[in-house]
Design a protein around this motif. Structure first.
Motif, PDB file in Angstrom:
ATOM      1  N   GLU A 179      12.330  23.138 -17.882  1.00 40.80           N
ATOM      2  CA  GLU A 179      12.138  24.000 -18.561  1.00 40.80           C
ATOM      3  C   GLU A 179      11.155  24.180 -19.415  1.00 40.80           C
ATOM      4  O   GLU A 179       9.986  23.315 -19.247  1.00 40.80           O
ATOM      5  N   PRO A 180      10.504  25.348 -20.035  1.00 36.56           N
ATOM      6  CA  PRO A 180       8.995  25.490 -20.711  1.00 36.56           C
ATOM      7  C   PRO A 180       8.945  24.132 -21.559  1.00 36.56           C
ATOM      8  O   PRO A 180       7.793  23.818 -21.806  1.00 36.56           O
ATOM      9  N   GLN A 181       9.877  23.926 -22.462  1.00 36.06           N
ATOM     10  CA  GLN A 181       9.757  22.698 -23.445  1.00 36.06           C
ATOM     11  C   GLN A 181       9.409  21.432 -22.851  1.00 36.06           C
ATOM     12  O   GLN A 181       8.720  20.702 -23.181  1.00 36.06           O
ATOM     13  N   SER A 182       9.476  21.361 -21.343  1.00 34.27           N
ATOM     14  CA  SER A 182       9.307  19.919 -20.561  1.00 34.27           C
ATOM     15  C   SER A 182       8.110  20.272 -19.823  1.00 34.27           C
ATOM     16  O   SER A 182       7.491  19.282 -19.341  1.00 34.27           O
ATOM     17  N   HIS A 183       7.893  21.268 -19.001  1.00 38.46           N
ATOM     18  CA  HIS A 183       7.022  21.586 -18.136  1.00 38.46           C
ATOM     19  C   HIS A 183       6.240  22.812 -18.233  1.00 38.46           C
ATOM     20  O   HIS A 183       5.560  23.351 -17.100  1.00 38.46           O
ATOM     21  N   ARG A 184       6.098  23.538 -19.512  1.00 41.60           N
ATOM     22  CA  ARG A 184       5.511  24.664 -19.621  1.00 41.60           C
ATOM     23  C   ARG A 184       5.762  25.906 -18.765  1.00 41.60           C
ATOM     24  O   ARG A 184       6.062  26.970 -19.385  1.00 41.60           O
ATOM     25  N   SER A 185       5.551  25.649 -17.715  1.00 40.80           N
ATOM     26  CA  SER A 185       5.590  26.988 -16.626  1.00 40.80           C
ATOM     27  C   SER A 185       6.138  26.757 -15.372  1.00 40.80           C
ATOM     28  O   SER A 185       6.402  25.309 -14.995  1.00 40.80           O
ATOM     29  N   TYR A 186       6.698  27.515 -14.761  1.00 44.27           N
ATOM     30  CA  TYR A 186       7.384  27.338 -13.452  1.00 44.27           C
ATOM     31  C   TYR A 186       6.261  26.879 -12.286  1.00 44.27           C
ATOM     32  O   TYR A 186       6.492  25.665 -11.586  1.00 44.27           O
ATOM     33  N   ALA A 187       5.128  27.107 -12.466  1.00 44.00           N
ATOM     34  CA  ALA A 187       4.068  26.814 -11.641  1.00 44.00           C
ATOM     35  C   ALA A 187       3.811  25.324 -11.956  1.00 44.00           C
ATOM     36  O   ALA A 187       3.572  24.519 -11.089  1.00 44.00           O
ATOM     37  N   ASP A 188       3.522  24.996 -13.253  1.00 39.09           N
ATOM     38  CA  ASP A 188       3.338  23.602 -13.820  1.00 39.09           C
ATOM     39  C   ASP A 188       4.534  22.553 -13.266  1.00 39.09           C
ATOM     40  O   ASP A 188       4.487  21.651 -12.865  1.00 39.09           O
ATOM     41  N   PHE A 189       5.718  23.107 -13.127  1.00 43.09           N
ATOM     42  CA  PHE A 189       6.992  22.378 -12.751  1.00 43.09           C
ATOM     43  C   PHE A 189       6.923  21.998 -11.560  1.00 43.09           C
ATOM     44  O   PHE A 189       6.943  21.073 -11.006  1.00 43.09           O
ATOM     45  N   LYS A 190       6.538  23.014 -10.515  1.00 43.35           N
ATOM     46  CA  LYS A 190       6.557  22.732  -9.362  1.00 43.35           C
ATOM     47  C   LYS A 190       5.402  21.745  -8.837  1.00 43.35           C
ATOM     48  O   LYS A 190       5.528  20.917  -8.017  1.00 43.35           O
ATOM     49  N   ARG A 191       4.158  21.891  -9.553  1.00 41.26           N
ATOM     50  CA  ARG A 191       3.107  21.122  -9.200  1.00 41.26           C
ATOM     51  C   ARG A 191       3.510  19.914  -9.765  1.00 41.26           C
ATOM     52  O   ARG A 191       3.189  18.713  -9.008  1.00 41.26           O
ATOM     53  N   SER A 192       4.044  19.581 -10.984  1.00 40.74           N
ATOM     54  CA  SER A 192       4.483  18.197 -11.136  1.00 40.74           C
ATOM     55  C   SER A 192       5.320  17.606 -10.360  1.00 40.74           C
ATOM     56  O   SER A 192       5.261  16.261 -10.158  1.00 40.74           O
TER      57      SER A 192
END
Length: 673
Positions: A567-580
């Motif tokens: 979610e935004p609080q843990s991964h900022r954005s969906y793109a950042d989530f995927k990358r992480s």
């Protein structure tokens, strides 16, 4: 001495410029409903923008009136202020706004009939119609002869048999009784006196004895005795509360004492070992409504406190599972029908208290009539729990007892462990136990949706569309926002449900699902690529805005998946989530043949599951610490903080949230403190 309305009405919306009015029914006291009628005595407010209400001049009976904004409001029977959970004016106003939606939903419709246990529908319909102002026809139906009066001749023709009927009979007698014809109310009293002269569960029926064992499942002929003896939590609650109240009302002290002990044991169990029918999406509200009767109508102060303690516990457990109109898993007696917002019966009931959803309650639960006519409100800390007004994320690992926990061995140890993770934009829960269970909802994720409250992501094995049931061989391990699901492969199908609005993609062999502000990464383990599933006619009616996916296991070893949620609080954005997920998470399947899966998630937390070949209770290791199921019995325990706590056989429920604290104890002596 006139009884003035409670303070919450004096703190409501606007100063009443015209008095609410009353009318006299031939059979009862004033029933104010229209400003065109004579004005009763009113309590004036010295503060602008505060409501005033009709004073009940009948010496402590209930009242019903319409406020200046046109909202129907109920002044319930008086209750000791020490037993009330006072609300803020804002909460109370929201309650009555929703209550009026429910009244109008059920008003001006046919009632049905009194055959069998059909009163579970027809009595609430008539009671709503009464509140809406259609009093004569509602009273005519409520006092009509029962369709099976000959089977109830021994109780003056009054149906005191079916548990669902009993719930309505109790509110009819004690709340609506002041408007009933005196002769009919006397018949109810006389019938109840005969009914509770002895314990009706041990008394063979005058016509059918101990029952023939033949015919339809629910008939008096098949089941016999003087009362419905089925033993689910909700049916027992309806029966035991009704027998107690009528024994107390008619002076049958031996029966009253016996049922007081039954009620004490049940409430003790809630506070010490838990509820057999725990968090049921279908039945939780039915048990709650039965205990509203006890709270509202018991005369014995100890029993009245038992009623409040039961309601406080039941509302707290509901508050954990309620999320913006959705009802979370895991849950017992889950029929698989609550996988969208305000579709679970329990969510449609507790909505009257909790609200907190943009979705309309298009099919409110009939039992809300008991809430509307009751003095009970959940504690403010419980309301804050339902509204998730606390620092998140929070993880809890809780336990549940065996279903029939009153039988020998039922008090020895819990048999289910649930993990709940309450994120900023979602709530995810799963359950483990040593055995399969066909009516347990094993897993559900509810994610924020600004238009309809929540989106649901649901998974199970065995069918093309998700159905309930903890299936044999399925083993789950959860650690906060990560989850491992492992099953023997041998062609096992996995079914997934998610909203049609979800964006789906496969990247680096990872299945990504993008919800509004919640993002899912699913690493398949020996699963074939997913395919879309068309719902059948019933599913299309229930889930018109959901999509189904199916994937079948391949190979002869183990299959399943690993899930991580962001979610935004843990991964900022969906793109950042995927990358992480792609760059930082690690899935170790080197020991999969031995049933071992280890996952290091994108924030470097580790979850390991080792499959248990002897039973379905897996070995779960979280950040290197093996979780010992046998040493954790707490009914409610957060892994950090003190949001809610209740120890095994400790008897003290504490809720600490939203700036409010609540605590109640039911000890070994089975008294409430």
């Amino acid at each position: 001495m006139p009884q003035f309305p409670s303070l919450r009405y004096l703190l409501l919306a606007v100063l009443m410029m015209v008095a609410v009015v009353g009318c006299n029914l031939a059979s009862g006291p004033p029933f104010p409903t229209s400003s065109a009628r004579p004005t009763p005595e009113v309590q004036q407010s010295d503060t602008p923008n505060q409501a005033i209400a009709a004073v009940d001049s009948t010496g402590g009976q209930a009242g019903i009136f319409t406020d200046p904004a046109g909202l129907i409001r109920v002044e319930p029977l008086p209750i000791d202020p020490a037993l009330r959970n006072e609300w803020t004016p804002e909460l109370e106003e929201g309650f009555w706004q929703r209550a009026n939606q429910v009244i109008q939903h059920f008003a001006n419709r046919g009632y049905g009939n009194t055959h069998g246990e059909n009163e579970k529908r027809s009595y609430p319909f008539a009671m709503y119609d009464f509140l809406a102002g259609n009093r004569e026809q509602a009273l005519e139906f409520l006092q009509s002869e029962d369709n099976q009066g000959e089977e109830h001749e021994h109780t003056e023709g009054i149906d005191y048999y079916f548990s669902f009927t009993l719930k309505g009979q109790i509110r009819k007698y004690f709340f609506f009784g002041q408007w009933l014809d005196p002769d009919y109310r006397e018949r109810m009293f006389a019938g109840a006196k005969r009914w509770t002269a002895e314990d009706p569960t041990t008394r063979p029926h005058p016509l059918y004895g101990e029952g023939s064992g033949e015919g339809n499942e629910w008939t008096v002929q098949r089941r016999g005795y003087w009362v419905d003896r089925r033993n689910t939590d909700n049916l027992r609650a309806m029966r035991e509360v009704a027998v107690y109240l009528m024994a107390e009302e008619t002076g049958n002290e031996a029966t009253r004492d016996r049922y007081k002990e039954k009620l004490q044991r049940y409430v003790w169990a809630l506070y010490n070992i838990g509820m057999g029918e725990w968090d049921s999406e279908t039945y939780h509200g039915h048990t709650f409504a039965a205990y509203l009767n006890l709270y509202d109508f018991a005369k014995d102060p100890e029993v009245k406190r038992l009623g409040k303690a039961a309601l406080d516990w039941l509302s707290a457990s509901a508050a954990l599972k309620y999320y913006h109109g959705g009802w979370g898993a895991p849950s017992k007696r889950d029929d698989g029908g609550g996988n969208v917002v305000l579709q679970a019966d329990a969510a449609r009931f507790f909505w009257i208290y909790f609200g907190d959803t943009p979705a309309p309650n298009e099919s409110p639960e009939r039992d809300i009539i008991h809430a509307i006519t009751s003095a009970y409100r959940p504690p403010l800390a419980v309301m804050a729990l339902a509204h998730k007004q606390f620092d998140r994320p929070v993880e809890l690992i809780n336990t549940k007892p065996t279903y029939e926990n009153w039988k020998p061995g039922g008090e020895d140890a819990p048999v289910y462990w649930e993990t709940l993770f309450l994120g900023h934009t979602y709530q995810m829960g799963s359950v483990v136990s040593s055995f399969a269970d066909g009516d347990v909802g094993s897993f559900r994720l509810m994610a924020d949706n600004s238009d309809r409250g929540v989106d649901c992501f649901v998974v199970n094995t065995g069918d093309e569309w998700v159905e309930s049931g903890k299936r044999e061989g399925d083993q789950i391990g959860q650690f906060r926002n990560s989850l491992i699901w492992l099953s023997p492969a041998v062609g096992q199908p996995f079914a997934f449900q998610l909203p049609k609005t979800a964006q789906t993609e496969i990247d680096s062999d990872i299945w990504f699902f993008q919800l509004e502000d919640t993002w899912l990464a699913l690493h398949p383990i020996n699963l074939q690529p997913y395919q879309s599933v068309e719902p059948n006619e019933d599913q299309q009616e229930d889930y018109p805005n959901e999509q189904g996916l199916k994937s079948r296991a391949q190979g002869n070893g183990y299959a399943g998946f690993v899930l991580e949620v962001g979610e935004p609080q843990s991964h900022r954005s969906y793109a950042d989530f995927k990358r992480s997920i792609k760059n930082r998470s690690r899935l170790n399947l080197s020991a999969l043949n031995q049933g071992n899966v280890t996952y290091t998630n994108s924030t470097r937390e580790t979850l390991e599951l080792t499959y248990n070949r002897e039973n379905d209770l897996p070995t779960v290791t979280r950040n290197g610490d093996r979780y010992d199921w046998a040493s954790h019995y707490d009914l409610y325990r957060p892994t950090e903080g003190d949001l809610i706590s209740l120890g095994w056989k400790q008897g003290t429920l504490r809720v600490n949230t939203g700036g409010h604290r609540f605590e109640t104890t039911v000890g070994g002596d089975r008294l409430v403190r």
